[in-house]
Design a protein around this motif. Structure first.
Motif: not given
Length: 434
Positions: A239-256, A287-296
Protein backbone atom coordinates in the motif's frame (compact mmCIF):
# COMPACT_ATOMS: atom_id res chain seq x y z
CA UNK A 1 -3.45 15.34 138.21
CA UNK A 2 -5.92 12.68 137.55
CA UNK A 3 -5.69 10.32 134.68
CA UNK A 4 -8.77 8.99 132.95
CA UNK A 5 -9.27 5.48 131.82
CA UNK A 6 -7.84 4.90 128.42
CA UNK A 7 -10.37 4.58 125.56
CA UNK A 8 -10.52 1.81 123.02
CA UNK A 9 -7.41 1.56 120.89
CA UNK A 10 -7.84 2.59 117.25
CA UNK A 11 -6.23 0.04 114.93
CA UNK A 12 -3.70 1.47 112.53
CA UNK A 13 -4.17 0.08 109.00
CA UNK A 14 -1.13 -1.58 107.56
CA UNK A 15 -0.19 -1.49 103.83
CA UNK A 16 -1.13 -5.15 103.44
CA UNK A 17 -4.52 -4.45 104.93
CA UNK A 18 -5.06 -1.53 102.58
CA UNK A 19 -4.26 -3.69 99.57
CA UNK A 20 -6.62 -6.42 100.73
CA UNK A 21 -9.40 -3.94 101.29
CA UNK A 22 -9.04 -2.37 97.78
CA UNK A 23 -9.12 -5.77 96.07
CA UNK A 24 -12.36 -6.83 97.70
CA UNK A 25 -14.05 -3.50 97.09
CA UNK A 26 -16.80 -3.70 94.39
CA UNK A 27 -17.89 -0.77 92.26
CA UNK A 28 -21.17 0.78 93.09
CA UNK A 29 -24.11 0.74 90.69
CA UNK A 30 -23.98 4.46 90.15
CA UNK A 31 -20.45 4.37 88.67
CA UNK A 32 -20.04 5.00 84.89
CA UNK A 33 -17.89 1.89 84.09
CA UNK A 34 -20.58 -0.58 85.14
CA UNK A 35 -23.20 1.36 83.24
CA UNK A 36 -21.14 1.24 80.04
CA UNK A 37 -20.62 -2.52 80.35
CA UNK A 38 -24.31 -3.17 80.88
CA UNK A 39 -25.28 -0.98 77.90
CA UNK A 40 -22.74 -2.71 75.65
CA UNK A 41 -24.00 -6.15 76.66
CA UNK A 42 -27.60 -5.16 75.96
CA UNK A 43 -26.71 -3.73 72.54
CA UNK A 44 -24.73 -6.84 71.63
CA UNK A 45 -27.64 -9.05 72.61
CA UNK A 46 -30.03 -6.97 70.53
CA UNK A 47 -27.64 -7.11 67.57
CA UNK A 48 -27.40 -10.90 67.78
CA UNK A 49 -31.16 -11.23 67.96
CA UNK A 50 -31.63 -8.88 65.01
CA UNK A 51 -29.00 -10.72 62.94
CA UNK A 52 -30.63 -14.06 63.72
CA UNK A 53 -34.03 -12.75 62.72
CA UNK A 54 -32.66 -11.34 59.47
CA UNK A 55 -30.83 -14.56 58.57
CA UNK A 56 -33.91 -16.68 59.24
CA UNK A 57 -35.99 -14.31 57.17
CA UNK A 58 -33.49 -14.52 54.26
CA UNK A 59 -33.55 -18.30 54.12
CA UNK A 60 -31.37 -19.63 56.90
CA UNK A 61 -27.73 -19.97 57.73
CA UNK A 62 -26.86 -22.12 54.71
CA UNK A 63 -28.08 -19.58 52.20
CA UNK A 64 -26.45 -16.81 54.21
CA UNK A 65 -23.08 -18.56 54.06
CA UNK A 66 -23.48 -19.10 50.32
CA UNK A 67 -24.22 -15.45 49.71
CA UNK A 68 -21.38 -14.41 51.95
CA UNK A 69 -18.99 -16.61 49.94
CA UNK A 70 -20.23 -15.10 46.68
CA UNK A 71 -19.67 -11.59 47.97
CA UNK A 72 -16.16 -12.52 49.11
CA UNK A 73 -15.40 -13.99 45.68
CA UNK A 74 -16.66 -10.89 43.89
CA UNK A 75 -14.60 -8.67 46.19
CA UNK A 76 -11.46 -10.73 45.56
CA UNK A 77 -12.01 -10.58 41.81
CA UNK A 78 -12.60 -6.85 41.91
CA UNK A 79 -9.34 -6.24 43.75
CA UNK A 80 -7.41 -8.65 41.49
CA UNK A 81 -8.81 -7.39 38.19
CA UNK A 82 -6.17 -4.64 37.73
CA UNK A 83 -3.36 -7.18 38.02
CA UNK A 84 -5.06 -9.57 35.61
CA UNK A 85 -5.70 -6.75 33.15
CA UNK A 86 -2.06 -5.75 33.25
CA UNK A 87 -1.00 -9.36 32.64
CA UNK A 88 -3.37 -9.67 29.66
CA UNK A 89 -2.06 -6.39 28.29
CA UNK A 90 1.56 -7.55 28.47
CA UNK A 91 0.72 -10.88 26.84
CA UNK A 92 -1.15 -9.07 24.07
CA UNK A 93 1.79 -6.74 23.42
CA UNK A 94 4.19 -9.69 23.14
CA UNK A 95 1.86 -11.72 20.91
CA UNK A 96 1.12 -8.83 18.55
CA UNK A 97 4.78 -7.82 18.53
CA UNK A 98 5.83 -11.29 17.42
CA UNK A 99 3.08 -11.33 14.80
CA UNK A 100 3.93 -7.95 13.30
CA UNK A 101 7.72 -8.15 13.54
CA UNK A 102 7.97 -11.35 11.50
CA UNK A 103 7.40 -10.73 7.76
CA UNK A 104 6.49 -14.38 7.29
CA UNK A 105 3.46 -13.96 9.56
CA UNK A 106 2.10 -11.20 7.30
CA UNK A 107 2.57 -13.41 4.25
CA UNK A 108 0.79 -16.21 6.11
CA UNK A 109 -2.28 -14.02 6.72
CA UNK A 110 -2.41 -12.96 3.06
CA UNK A 111 -2.04 -16.54 1.96
CA UNK A 112 -4.91 -17.62 4.20
CA UNK A 113 -7.14 -14.90 2.75
CA UNK A 114 -6.21 -15.86 -0.82
CA UNK A 115 -6.78 -19.56 -0.10
CA UNK A 116 -10.22 -18.87 1.38
CA UNK A 117 -11.12 -16.62 -1.57
CA UNK A 118 -10.06 -19.36 -3.98
CA UNK A 119 -12.26 -21.87 -2.16
CA UNK A 120 -15.18 -19.40 -2.30
CA UNK A 121 -14.85 -18.77 -6.04
CA UNK A 122 -17.99 -20.80 -6.78
CA UNK A 123 -20.07 -19.05 -4.07
CA UNK A 124 -21.52 -15.80 -5.48
CA UNK A 125 -21.08 -12.79 -3.22
CA UNK A 126 -19.03 -14.61 -0.57
CA UNK A 127 -15.59 -13.32 0.43
CA UNK A 128 -13.28 -13.56 3.47
CA UNK A 129 -12.72 -10.37 5.42
CA UNK A 130 -11.05 -11.26 8.75
CA UNK A 131 -8.54 -13.77 10.09
CA UNK A 132 -7.75 -14.92 13.62
CA UNK A 133 -4.33 -16.47 14.00
CA UNK A 134 -2.85 -18.47 16.85
CA UNK A 135 0.15 -20.83 16.94
CA UNK A 136 -0.83 -23.72 14.67
CA UNK A 137 -4.42 -22.54 14.22
CA UNK A 138 -6.26 -20.05 12.01
CA UNK A 139 -9.90 -19.04 11.58
CA UNK A 140 -11.24 -17.09 8.59
CA UNK A 141 -14.48 -15.13 8.87
CA UNK A 142 -16.62 -15.12 5.73
CA UNK A 143 -19.24 -12.64 4.58
CA UNK A 144 -22.07 -14.62 2.99
CA UNK A 145 -25.74 -15.28 3.53
CA UNK A 146 -25.11 -18.99 3.75
CA UNK A 147 -21.45 -19.97 3.82
CA UNK A 148 -20.83 -23.12 1.77
CA UNK A 149 -19.40 -26.29 3.19
CA UNK A 150 -15.65 -25.91 3.66
CA UNK A 151 -13.47 -28.02 1.39
CA UNK A 152 -10.58 -30.02 2.81
CA UNK A 153 -8.44 -29.16 4.73
CA UNK A 154 -10.82 -26.45 6.01
CA UNK A 155 -13.24 -27.25 8.83
CA UNK A 156 -16.52 -25.61 9.92
CA UNK A 157 -16.15 -22.75 12.38
CA UNK A 158 -16.65 -23.21 16.11
CA UNK A 159 -18.59 -20.98 18.48
CA UNK A 160 -16.00 -18.20 18.19
CA UNK A 161 -16.36 -18.06 14.38
CA UNK A 162 -19.78 -19.48 13.45
CA UNK A 163 -19.69 -17.61 10.13
CA UNK A 164 -16.32 -18.90 9.00
CA UNK A 165 -13.85 -21.71 8.48
CA UNK A 166 -11.04 -23.00 10.63
CA UNK A 167 -7.73 -24.57 9.75
CA UNK A 168 -5.17 -26.43 11.84
CA UNK A 169 -1.66 -26.64 10.46
CA UNK A 170 1.79 -27.57 11.69
CA UNK A 171 3.78 -25.97 8.90
CA UNK A 172 3.19 -23.35 6.24
CA UNK A 173 3.67 -26.01 3.58
CA UNK A 174 0.46 -27.71 4.73
CA UNK A 175 -1.68 -24.68 3.86
CA UNK A 176 -4.17 -25.03 1.01
CA UNK A 177 -3.07 -23.89 -2.40
CA UNK A 178 -4.08 -20.46 -3.68
CA UNK A 179 -5.25 -19.84 -7.21
CA UNK A 180 -4.68 -16.85 -9.43
CA UNK A 181 -6.22 -13.67 -8.07
CA UNK A 182 -8.89 -12.19 -10.37
CA UNK A 183 -8.11 -8.84 -11.95
CA UNK A 184 -11.09 -7.11 -10.31
CA UNK A 185 -10.09 -8.25 -6.82
CA UNK A 186 -7.66 -6.05 -4.94
CA UNK A 187 -4.66 -7.41 -3.14
CA UNK A 188 -5.54 -8.17 0.50
CA UNK A 189 -4.60 -5.44 2.97
CA UNK A 190 -4.75 -7.19 6.36
CA UNK A 191 -4.08 -5.12 9.47
CA UNK A 192 -4.09 -6.23 13.08
CA UNK A 193 -6.84 -4.65 15.17
CA UNK A 194 -6.27 -6.35 18.53
CA UNK A 195 -6.42 -9.55 20.55
CA UNK A 196 -9.37 -11.85 21.18
CA UNK A 197 -9.02 -15.00 23.32
CA UNK A 198 -5.21 -15.07 22.92
CA UNK A 199 -5.56 -14.85 19.12
CA UNK A 200 -4.47 -12.00 16.84
CA UNK A 201 -7.39 -10.50 14.94
CA UNK A 202 -6.68 -9.20 11.42
CA UNK A 203 -9.10 -7.24 9.25
CA UNK A 204 -8.80 -7.04 5.46
CA UNK A 205 -9.36 -3.40 4.55
CA UNK A 206 -9.53 -4.17 0.84
CA UNK A 207 -12.65 -6.31 1.31
CA UNK A 208 -16.11 -4.81 1.60
CA UNK A 209 -16.79 -1.12 0.96
CA UNK A 210 -13.09 -0.15 1.42
CA UNK A 211 -14.11 2.80 3.60
CA UNK A 212 -13.37 2.24 7.30
CA UNK A 213 -14.37 4.73 9.97
CA UNK A 214 -12.98 4.71 13.51
CA UNK A 215 -15.46 6.05 16.07
CA UNK A 216 -15.83 6.24 19.82
CA UNK A 217 -13.53 7.64 22.50
CA UNK A 218 -11.32 10.40 21.10
CA UNK A 219 -8.00 9.27 22.54
CA UNK A 220 -8.62 5.56 21.92
CA UNK A 221 -9.78 6.00 18.34
CA UNK A 222 -6.81 8.26 17.57
CA UNK A 223 -4.39 5.59 18.81
CA UNK A 224 -6.16 2.91 16.79
CA UNK A 225 -6.19 5.02 13.61
CA UNK A 226 -2.47 5.79 13.94
CA UNK A 227 -1.68 2.12 14.53
CA UNK A 228 -3.62 1.04 11.43
CA UNK A 229 -1.94 3.69 9.26
CA UNK A 230 1.52 2.74 10.58
CA UNK A 231 0.94 -0.91 9.66
CA UNK A 232 -0.04 0.01 6.12
CA UNK A 233 3.01 2.26 5.77
CA UNK A 234 5.45 -0.56 6.56
CA UNK A 235 7.55 -2.07 3.75
CA UNK A 236 5.93 -5.05 2.08
CA UNK A 237 2.36 -4.07 2.94
CA UNK A 238 1.45 -3.44 -0.70
CA UNK A 239 0.00 0.00 0.00
CA UNK A 240 0.94 3.63 -0.56
CA UNK A 241 -0.28 5.69 2.40
CA UNK A 242 -1.15 9.38 2.14
CA UNK A 243 -2.02 11.23 5.36
CA UNK A 244 -4.05 14.41 5.06
CA UNK A 245 -4.14 17.38 7.40
CA UNK A 246 -5.88 17.04 10.73
CA UNK A 247 -4.96 13.41 11.33
CA UNK A 248 -1.81 13.88 13.42
CA UNK A 249 -1.10 17.03 15.45
CA UNK A 250 2.63 16.89 14.67
CA UNK A 251 2.29 16.17 10.95
CA UNK A 252 0.87 18.66 8.50
CA UNK A 253 -0.42 16.53 5.68
CA UNK A 254 -1.88 17.46 2.35
CA UNK A 255 -5.28 19.03 1.88
CA UNK A 256 -7.96 16.44 1.22
CA UNK A 257 -9.52 18.47 -1.59
CA UNK A 258 -6.25 18.63 -3.52
CA UNK A 259 -5.55 14.96 -2.99
CA UNK A 260 -9.01 13.94 -4.21
CA UNK A 261 -8.50 15.93 -7.40
CA UNK A 262 -5.21 14.17 -8.13
CA UNK A 263 -6.63 10.73 -7.42
CA UNK A 264 -9.68 11.34 -9.60
CA UNK A 265 -7.46 12.53 -12.43
CA UNK A 266 -5.28 9.46 -12.09
CA UNK A 267 -8.31 7.17 -12.13
CA UNK A 268 -9.32 8.49 -15.57
CA UNK A 269 -5.97 7.51 -17.10
CA UNK A 270 -5.69 4.43 -19.31
CA UNK A 271 -4.89 1.15 -17.67
CA UNK A 272 -1.39 1.07 -19.18
CA UNK A 273 -0.48 4.39 -17.51
CA UNK A 274 -2.36 4.12 -14.22
CA UNK A 275 -1.63 0.45 -13.62
CA UNK A 276 -3.99 -2.48 -13.42
CA UNK A 277 -5.96 -2.74 -10.14
CA UNK A 278 -4.74 -5.57 -7.98
CA UNK A 279 -1.29 -5.60 -9.59
CA UNK A 280 0.07 -2.29 -8.28
CA UNK A 281 0.30 -0.79 -4.80
CA UNK A 282 -3.07 0.22 -3.39
CA UNK A 283 -3.49 3.89 -2.52
CA UNK A 284 -4.64 4.40 1.07
CA UNK A 285 -6.01 7.79 2.11
CA UNK A 286 -6.06 8.60 5.84
CA UNK A 287 -8.26 11.61 6.55
CA UNK A 288 -10.21 13.20 9.39
CA UNK A 289 -13.83 14.41 9.37
CA UNK A 290 -14.53 14.78 5.62
CA UNK A 291 -17.56 16.83 4.64
CA UNK A 292 -20.49 15.12 2.87
CA UNK A 293 -19.22 16.03 -0.60
CA UNK A 294 -15.73 14.72 0.13
CA UNK A 295 -17.21 11.58 1.66
CA UNK A 296 -19.25 10.99 -1.51
CA UNK A 297 -16.17 11.34 -3.70
CA UNK A 298 -14.17 9.04 -1.43
CA UNK A 299 -16.95 6.45 -1.56
CA UNK A 300 -17.00 6.55 -5.36
CA UNK A 301 -13.23 6.12 -5.57
CA UNK A 302 -13.31 3.27 -3.06
CA UNK A 303 -16.13 1.51 -4.92
CA UNK A 304 -14.08 1.60 -8.13
CA UNK A 305 -11.10 0.04 -6.34
CA UNK A 306 -8.90 3.09 -6.73
CA UNK A 307 -8.34 3.89 -3.04
CA UNK A 308 -8.92 2.51 0.43
CA UNK A 309 -10.00 5.16 2.92
CA UNK A 310 -9.41 5.34 6.69
CA UNK A 311 -11.48 8.05 8.36
CA UNK A 312 -11.20 9.49 11.85
CA UNK A 313 -14.80 9.89 12.99
CA UNK A 314 -18.08 9.31 11.26
CA UNK A 315 -18.44 9.61 7.53
CA UNK A 316 -21.45 9.67 5.25
CA UNK A 317 -21.99 6.75 2.92
CA UNK A 318 -21.47 3.00 3.08
CA UNK A 319 -18.58 2.07 5.36
CA UNK A 320 -17.34 -0.29 8.05
CA UNK A 321 -17.50 1.36 11.48
CA UNK A 322 -15.09 0.37 14.25
CA UNK A 323 -16.31 1.53 17.67
CA UNK A 324 -13.65 1.96 20.38
CA UNK A 325 -14.36 2.63 24.05
CA UNK A 326 -12.12 4.30 26.60
CA UNK A 327 -10.45 1.01 27.59
CA UNK A 328 -9.48 0.19 24.00
CA UNK A 329 -12.20 -2.37 23.29
CA UNK A 330 -12.99 -2.30 19.56
CA UNK A 331 -16.30 -3.73 18.37
CA UNK A 332 -18.14 -4.00 15.07
CA UNK A 333 -21.41 -5.92 15.46
CA UNK A 334 -22.01 -6.22 11.72
CA UNK A 335 -18.57 -7.80 11.32
CA UNK A 336 -18.82 -9.98 14.45
CA UNK A 337 -15.68 -8.24 15.67
CA UNK A 338 -14.82 -7.88 19.35
CA UNK A 339 -11.16 -7.40 20.23
CA UNK A 340 -8.85 -5.60 22.64
CA UNK A 341 -6.88 -2.92 20.79
CA UNK A 342 -5.11 -1.50 23.86
CA UNK A 343 -1.80 -3.38 23.28
CA UNK A 344 -1.77 -2.62 19.53
CA UNK A 345 0.04 0.73 19.68
CA UNK A 346 3.06 -0.58 21.58
CA UNK A 347 3.26 -3.68 19.38
CA UNK A 348 3.22 -1.59 16.19
CA UNK A 349 5.95 0.68 17.58
CA UNK A 350 8.10 -2.37 18.35
CA UNK A 351 7.57 -3.75 14.83
CA UNK A 352 8.53 -0.41 13.24
CA UNK A 353 11.74 -0.36 15.26
CA UNK A 354 12.42 -3.92 14.12
CA UNK A 355 11.99 -2.82 10.48
CA UNK A 356 14.48 0.01 10.98
CA UNK A 357 17.05 -2.34 12.50
CA UNK A 358 16.56 -4.84 9.66
CA UNK A 359 16.93 -2.10 7.04
CA UNK A 360 20.08 -0.83 8.75
CA UNK A 361 21.61 -4.31 8.74
CA UNK A 362 20.82 -4.76 5.06
CA UNK A 363 22.35 -1.38 4.17
CA UNK A 364 25.58 -2.05 6.06
CA UNK A 365 28.04 -4.10 3.93
CA UNK A 366 29.30 -7.24 5.61
CA UNK A 367 32.76 -7.01 7.11
CA UNK A 368 35.39 -9.16 5.43
CA UNK A 369 37.86 -10.50 7.94
CA UNK A 370 41.21 -11.83 6.71
CA UNK A 371 41.84 -15.37 7.77
CA UNK A 372 45.47 -15.78 8.93
CA UNK A 373 47.40 -18.46 7.03
CA UNK A 374 49.10 -20.83 9.35
CA UNK A 375 52.53 -22.15 8.24
CA UNK A 376 52.63 -25.81 7.52
CA UNK A 377 54.56 -27.76 10.14
CA UNK A 378 57.93 -29.06 8.99
CA UNK A 379 58.33 -32.77 8.92
CA UNK A 380 61.22 -33.94 11.04
CA UNK A 381 63.38 -36.77 9.64
CA UNK A 382 62.39 -40.02 11.08
CA UNK A 383 64.97 -41.81 13.14
CA UNK A 384 65.79 -45.39 12.15
CA UNK A 385 64.10 -47.83 14.38
CA UNK A 386 66.51 -50.01 16.34
CA UNK A 387 65.59 -53.58 16.52
CA UNK A 388 65.28 -54.84 20.01
CA UNK A 389 67.75 -57.47 21.08
CA UNK A 390 66.47 -60.81 21.89
CA UNK A 391 67.14 -62.08 25.36
CA UNK A 392 68.35 -65.47 24.13
CA UNK A 393 71.17 -64.06 21.96
CA UNK A 394 74.53 -63.56 23.75
CA UNK A 395 76.00 -60.13 23.81
CA UNK A 396 78.83 -59.82 21.26
CA UNK A 397 81.28 -57.02 20.92
CA UNK A 398 81.01 -55.21 17.72
CA UNK A 399 84.14 -55.56 15.52
CA UNK A 400 86.24 -52.43 15.30
CA UNK A 401 87.47 -51.29 11.94
CA UNK A 402 91.20 -50.57 11.45
CA UNK A 403 91.69 -47.00 10.42
CA UNK A 404 94.78 -46.62 8.13
CA UNK A 405 97.39 -44.25 9.50
CA UNK A 406 98.16 -41.25 7.39
CA UNK A 407 101.81 -40.13 7.33
CA UNK A 408 102.31 -36.42 7.37
CA UNK A 409 105.14 -34.47 5.67
CA UNK A 410 107.01 -33.70 8.91
CA UNK A 411 107.22 -37.37 9.74
CA UNK A 412 108.68 -38.16 6.33
CA UNK A 413 111.50 -35.61 6.82
CA UNK A 414 112.31 -36.76 10.39
CA UNK A 415 114.82 -39.56 11.14
CA UNK A 416 113.65 -42.97 12.14
CA UNK A 417 113.07 -43.35 15.84
CA UNK A 418 115.30 -46.49 16.20
CA UNK A 419 118.37 -44.77 14.73
CA UNK A 420 117.96 -41.84 16.98
CA UNK A 421 117.79 -44.08 20.06
CA UNK A 422 120.96 -46.02 19.08
CA UNK A 423 122.91 -42.85 18.46
CA UNK A 424 121.95 -41.42 21.78
CA UNK A 425 122.96 -44.62 23.62
CA UNK A 426 126.38 -44.79 21.93
CA UNK A 427 127.16 -41.21 22.74
CA UNK A 428 126.41 -41.72 26.36
CA UNK A 429 128.68 -44.86 26.61
CA UNK A 430 131.62 -43.23 24.80
CA UNK A 431 132.06 -45.86 22.05
CA UNK A 432 132.13 -44.99 18.43
CA UNK A 433 131.74 -47.15 15.49
CA UNK A 434 134.64 -47.71 13.20
Amino acid sequence: MSTGSPGPATPVPTPAGLAHTSVLALPKPHQSALTAVIVAAVLLLLLVLLLRHTIRKRGGWRRFRRRLGQEATLTRRAFGEPLRSYGRHRRGVRALGRQLSDPRKGLLVRRLLDAAATALADAPGAFPYAVRTAPGHAAVQIAARRPPEPPAPWEPGADSTPQGWELTFTDEDTLPETGARPAHRLRPLPVAVGMADDACVHLDLAAGPRVITVEGDTAARTRLLHALAAQLDRPGSGATVTVTEGVHPHFRGRRLETLLGEVEERSTMPVEEAGEPGRTATTVVVCAAPNPEQARRLGALAASGTVVCLTDGRSAGHSWALHVDGRGRVTAPELELDADSAPLSRAVAASVRSDLRRRRREATPPKVTAVPVRPEPREEPRRPRTESLQETEPLQEAPTETVPRVTTGSELLAEPAAATRERTTAASSGTTAD
